[in-house]
Design a protein around this motif. Structure first.
Motif, mmCIF file in Angstrom:
data_model
loop_
_atom_site.group_PDB
_atom_site.id
_atom_site.type_symbol
_atom_site.label_atom_id
_atom_site.label_comp_id
_atom_site.label_asym_id
_atom_site.label_seq_id
_atom_site.Cartn_x
_atom_site.Cartn_y
_atom_site.Cartn_z
ATOM 1 N N TRP A 131 0.802 -1.215 0.000
ATOM 2 C CA TRP A 131 0.000 0.000 0.000
ATOM 3 C C TRP A 131 0.841 1.273 0.000
ATOM 4 O O TRP A 131 0.301 2.368 -0.174
ATOM 5 C CB TRP A 131 -0.955 0.006 1.190
ATOM 6 N N VAL A 132 2.152 1.156 0.184
ATOM 7 C CA VAL A 132 3.015 2.348 0.145
ATOM 8 C C VAL A 132 2.970 2.917 -1.265
ATOM 9 O O VAL A 132 3.293 2.243 -2.247
ATOM 10 C CB VAL A 132 4.449 1.998 0.572
ATOM 11 N N SER A 133 2.587 4.170 -1.377
ATOM 12 C CA SER A 133 2.199 4.739 -2.668
ATOM 13 C C SER A 133 3.336 4.921 -3.654
ATOM 14 O O SER A 133 3.144 4.817 -4.860
ATOM 15 C CB SER A 133 1.487 6.079 -2.441
ATOM 16 N N HIS A 134 4.539 5.199 -3.177
ATOM 17 C CA HIS A 134 5.672 5.439 -4.080
ATOM 18 C C HIS A 134 6.824 4.524 -3.680
ATOM 19 O O HIS A 134 7.374 4.657 -2.584
ATOM 20 C CB HIS A 134 6.108 6.908 -4.022
ATOM 21 N N GLN A 135 7.191 3.604 -4.575
ATOM 22 C CA GLN A 135 8.255 2.651 -4.288
ATOM 23 C C GLN A 135 9.218 2.574 -5.462
ATOM 24 O O GLN A 135 8.828 2.735 -6.617
ATOM 25 C CB GLN A 135 7.686 1.250 -4.033
ATOM 26 N N ARG A 136 10.472 2.327 -5.132
ATOM 27 C CA ARG A 136 11.519 2.155 -6.143
ATOM 28 C C ARG A 136 12.486 1.076 -5.704
ATOM 29 O O ARG A 136 12.783 0.935 -4.518
ATOM 30 C CB ARG A 136 12.317 3.463 -6.325
ATOM 31 N N MET A 137 12.992 0.320 -6.652
ATOM 32 C CA MET A 137 14.125 -0.528 -6.370
ATOM 33 C C MET A 137 15.358 0.359 -6.227
ATOM 34 O O MET A 137 15.454 1.417 -6.860
ATOM 35 C CB MET A 137 14.326 -1.540 -7.495
ATOM 36 N N GLY A 138 16.299 -0.039 -5.405
ATOM 37 C CA GLY A 138 17.483 0.778 -5.198
ATOM 38 C C GLY A 138 17.353 1.638 -3.959
ATOM 39 O O GLY A 138 16.523 1.391 -3.077
ATOM 40 N N CYS A 139 18.178 2.667 -3.897
ATOM 41 C CA CYS A 139 18.324 3.427 -2.649
ATOM 42 C C CYS A 139 17.765 4.843 -2.720
ATOM 43 O O CYS A 139 18.000 5.636 -1.815
ATOM 44 C CB CYS A 139 19.804 3.480 -2.253
ATOM 45 N N GLU A 140 17.002 5.196 -3.763
ATOM 46 C CA GLU A 140 16.467 6.559 -3.860
ATOM 47 C C GLU A 140 15.043 6.536 -4.386
ATOM 48 O O GLU A 140 14.713 5.787 -5.301
ATOM 49 C CB GLU A 140 17.346 7.415 -4.774
ATOM 50 N N VAL A 141 14.203 7.381 -3.786
ATOM 51 C CA VAL A 141 12.821 7.499 -4.215
ATOM 52 C C VAL A 141 12.406 8.967 -4.145
ATOM 53 O O VAL A 141 12.845 9.704 -3.264
ATOM 54 C CB VAL A 141 11.891 6.623 -3.337
ATOM 55 N N SER A 142 11.578 9.380 -5.100
ATOM 56 C CA SER A 142 11.072 10.757 -5.134
ATOM 57 C C SER A 142 9.555 10.735 -5.236
ATOM 58 O O SER A 142 8.955 9.786 -5.756
ATOM 59 C CB SER A 142 11.648 11.521 -6.331
ATOM 60 N N VAL A 143 8.945 11.794 -4.733
ATOM 61 C CA VAL A 143 7.495 11.927 -4.819
ATOM 62 C C VAL A 143 7.165 13.377 -5.155
ATOM 63 O O VAL A 143 7.772 14.309 -4.623
ATOM 64 C CB VAL A 143 6.817 11.499 -3.496
ATOM 65 N N GLU A 144 6.235 13.556 -6.080
ATOM 66 C CA GLU A 144 5.752 14.905 -6.400
ATOM 67 C C GLU A 144 4.749 15.316 -5.331
ATOM 68 O O GLU A 144 3.800 14.582 -5.033
ATOM 69 C CB GLU A 144 5.098 14.916 -7.778
ATOM 70 N N LEU A 145 4.976 16.482 -4.741
ATOM 71 C CA LEU A 145 4.118 16.944 -3.654
ATOM 72 C C LEU A 145 2.783 17.457 -4.203
ATOM 73 O O LEU A 145 2.715 17.997 -5.308
ATOM 74 C CB LEU A 145 4.821 18.058 -2.880
#
Length: 276
Positions: free
Chosen positions: A84-98
């Motif tokens: 359910w976590v809305s923004h996920q990425r493989m690796g060590c960095e994730v970004s989300v548009e506010l």
């Protein structure tokens, strides 16, 4: 101990709760709002609860406390980051548009950051750091301009993550050691963003797990080496019924594979995470 005693909620000045390597622990219930650090690493009976409403409803309720403060949590991670976590990425960095006008939205409480770390494979390279804590570097940006908000250290009291040569300011507990996967969850409240970045143009938040020598892996404890497999960020709202995660028809390629984990039976199961 199968569960935390209900009377713990009366400890209004409790800041740290360490229940690492508790083999019988099955349930984490309601917690005092004063907690800033929760450690439940190496609790095998809690593994199956990692993707259940019981554990996450308790943790999310804690993060939604009227007194907004930062909080660090570490729990078993064999199930990876919850779906359910809305923004996920493989690796060590994730970004989300506010969201638009996020800085004026009193319903937006803050950001929950997830880092899933697993033991290194034999072929993985690890940079040993004996003088630095790995950390989450949190930044806010617009266009090509980026400003660092904070560096949140990965500093835990379980001796699995004890890094020789560093001064902790607290006792590291030698209750056990394991190189099992774990999930580091850290909460950054919206009010923690400085006023000079609280405008519409600052519209992107980035979390990056790293150590000061530029590597997303780290060695600690008794030669235990880990790497960050995936990361995620989820926005927490005071009224979550308006912001339930929607079921995805197709998994994005950059999301962690949960195919081997227990699936939710329906959308109602997902809504149960936020029925606080």
């Amino acid at each position: 101990m199968r569960c935390i005693p209900a009377g713990i909620t009366q400890l209004c000045k409790l800041r740290t709760l360490c229940i690492n390597h508790c083999p019988m622990l099955e349930v984490i219930g309601e917690l005092p709002s004063s907690l800033e650090r929760i450690e439940a690493h190496g609790c095998p009976c809690l593994e199956t609860e990692t993707s259940s409403s019981l554990l996450w409803s308790s943790l999310l309720k804690h993060l939604k406390s009227p007194i907004q403060r930062r909080c660090n949590i570490i729990i078993p991670g064999s199930s990876g980051i919850p779906e359910w976590v809305s923004h996920q990425r493989m690796g060590c960095e994730v970004s989300v548009e506010l969201p638009l006008n996020w800085y004026e939205d009193n319903n937006l409480l803050g950001f929950v950051l997830f880092f899933h770390h697993v033991p290194l494979d034999d072929d993985d390279e690890c940079v040993r750091t004996s003088r630095f804590f790995p950390q989450c570097a949190l930044a806010i940006s617009h266009g090509d301009q980026s400003k660092r908000l904070d560096g949140i250290p990965f500093c835990h009291l379980c001796n699995t993550y004890w890094i020789p040569g560093l001064i902790y300011g607290r006792t590291c507990y030698g209750s056990g050691s394991t190189s099992d996967p774990a999930l580091w969850v850290t909460y950054f409240p919206q009010i923690g963003i400085p006023s000079n970045y609280r405008s519409r143009k600052w519209n992107n938040l980035t979390a990056h797990f790293d150590n000061p020598v530029g590597n997303a892996s780290f060695t600690c404890g008794k030669n235990a080496s880990f790497k960050v497999k995936s990361c995620g960020v989820h926005l927490i709202y005071a009224q979550d019924q308006k912001h339930w995660p929607q079921p995805s028809r197709k998994r994005p390629a950059n999301r962690e594979d949960h195919s081997s984990n227990k699936k939710f039976s329906s959308f109602q199961r997902i809504k149960g995470f936020f029925n606080l």
